[in-house]
Design a protein around this motif. Sequence first.
Motif, mmCIF file in Angstrom:
data_model
loop_
_atom_site.group_PDB
_atom_site.id
_atom_site.type_symbol
_atom_site.label_atom_id
_atom_site.label_comp_id
_atom_site.label_asym_id
_atom_site.label_seq_id
_atom_site.Cartn_x
_atom_site.Cartn_y
_atom_site.Cartn_z
ATOM 1 N N LEU A 98 0.833 -1.211 0.000
ATOM 2 C CA LEU A 98 0.000 0.000 0.000
ATOM 3 C C LEU A 98 0.868 1.262 0.000
ATOM 4 O O LEU A 98 0.524 2.260 -0.636
ATOM 5 C CB LEU A 98 -0.935 0.001 1.216
ATOM 6 C CG LEU A 98 -2.122 -0.969 1.149
ATOM 7 C CD1 LEU A 98 -2.920 -0.923 2.433
ATOM 8 C CD2 LEU A 98 -3.025 -0.647 -0.042
ATOM 9 N N VAL A 119 -2.953 -2.921 -6.154
ATOM 10 C CA VAL A 119 -4.218 -3.007 -5.415
ATOM 11 C C VAL A 119 -4.611 -4.478 -5.242
ATOM 12 O O VAL A 119 -4.998 -4.914 -4.151
ATOM 13 C CB VAL A 119 -5.336 -2.213 -6.136
ATOM 14 C CG1 VAL A 119 -6.688 -2.458 -5.486
ATOM 15 C CG2 VAL A 119 -5.031 -0.720 -6.116
ATOM 16 N N GLY A 123 -4.946 -6.729 -1.802
ATOM 17 C CA GLY A 123 -6.127 -7.548 -1.512
ATOM 18 C C GLY A 123 -5.734 -8.969 -1.146
ATOM 19 O O GLY A 123 -6.193 -9.517 -0.132
ATOM 20 N N LEU A 173 -10.624 -5.526 -2.314
ATOM 21 C CA LEU A 173 -9.447 -4.900 -2.953
ATOM 22 C C LEU A 173 -8.968 -5.709 -4.152
ATOM 23 O O LEU A 173 -8.579 -5.153 -5.180
ATOM 24 C CB LEU A 173 -8.301 -4.779 -1.941
ATOM 25 C CG LEU A 173 -8.308 -3.572 -1.025
ATOM 26 C CD1 LEU A 173 -7.126 -3.621 -0.072
ATOM 27 C CD2 LEU A 173 -8.237 -2.283 -1.832
#
Lengths: 194, 77
Positions: A98, A119, A123, A173
């Motif tokens: 992130l 992303v 997730g 995500l």
Amino acid sequence: MAQPSPHSSVNAGLSPASPLSRRARWLAFVPLLAAAMLLIGTIAQWVSPDIRATMLASSLGMLGQPMQPEAALFPTAFWPTVFRTVPVLIFAGTMLVLYQLFRRFTQGSVLDARNAQLVSQAGLGFILFALAAMVANTLTTLVLSMSDPSTPGVLTIGFTTSDIGAFAAGFALWGLGLVLGEAARIANDHASIV
Amino acid sequence: MTIIVDLDVMLARRKVRSKDLAAAIGITEQQVSLLKSGKVKGVRFETLDKICLHLDCQPGDLMRYEPEKQTEDARVF
């Protein structure tokens, strides 16, 4: 005066001075802070038997109940502490993903394939974290019960609200990453049409 | 690529500079350059319409189809 095509700006990125870039510069430190706090907690767990006892009690779902003091001492508590460390490392890795994503926002890259991949990776990191936390709790119970003559080999599989939350966030995500990847591909196609 | 873009030829015939065409039809010089070199995935009818209007030509004057030549190996096998 030449006007750029409206579609060409979709994938052009943002200038480093844009509001999103400025916010992303600050937001990038949030995942780093979260990872650092969890890592500090884990180090404390390895160093202090008292903190370890609290952590193990929370793993067993018996927080606030009396626990045998020797259960939190090494070598009995070694493997349970290892099991509890694994999800933390996965979480720290996810936070680094992130951080990378926010750094890319800071540099002006918004809708591109690499961001979509990051992303999705974040997730998957959350999903792995939730799975690892569940397995860690199960193995912790098993190992501690095997060291206790009164409860030989108890296997309990359970999950907490935070595990379910991490699962849900992870799947959301991951799916969002796939959608962003497709959006980036379409934007790229649009940018190549004059 | 079997579609050959002849925009540069047309620009030379009409004595129009890329910069002027870009300004006239509302796209960037970079996009005109990409179009001239055929490095685009497509051209909007709207853009084509404006180019034809500005250069007083037909779409066929701007691009043509040229079948890919078979290589020696392809003919043998």
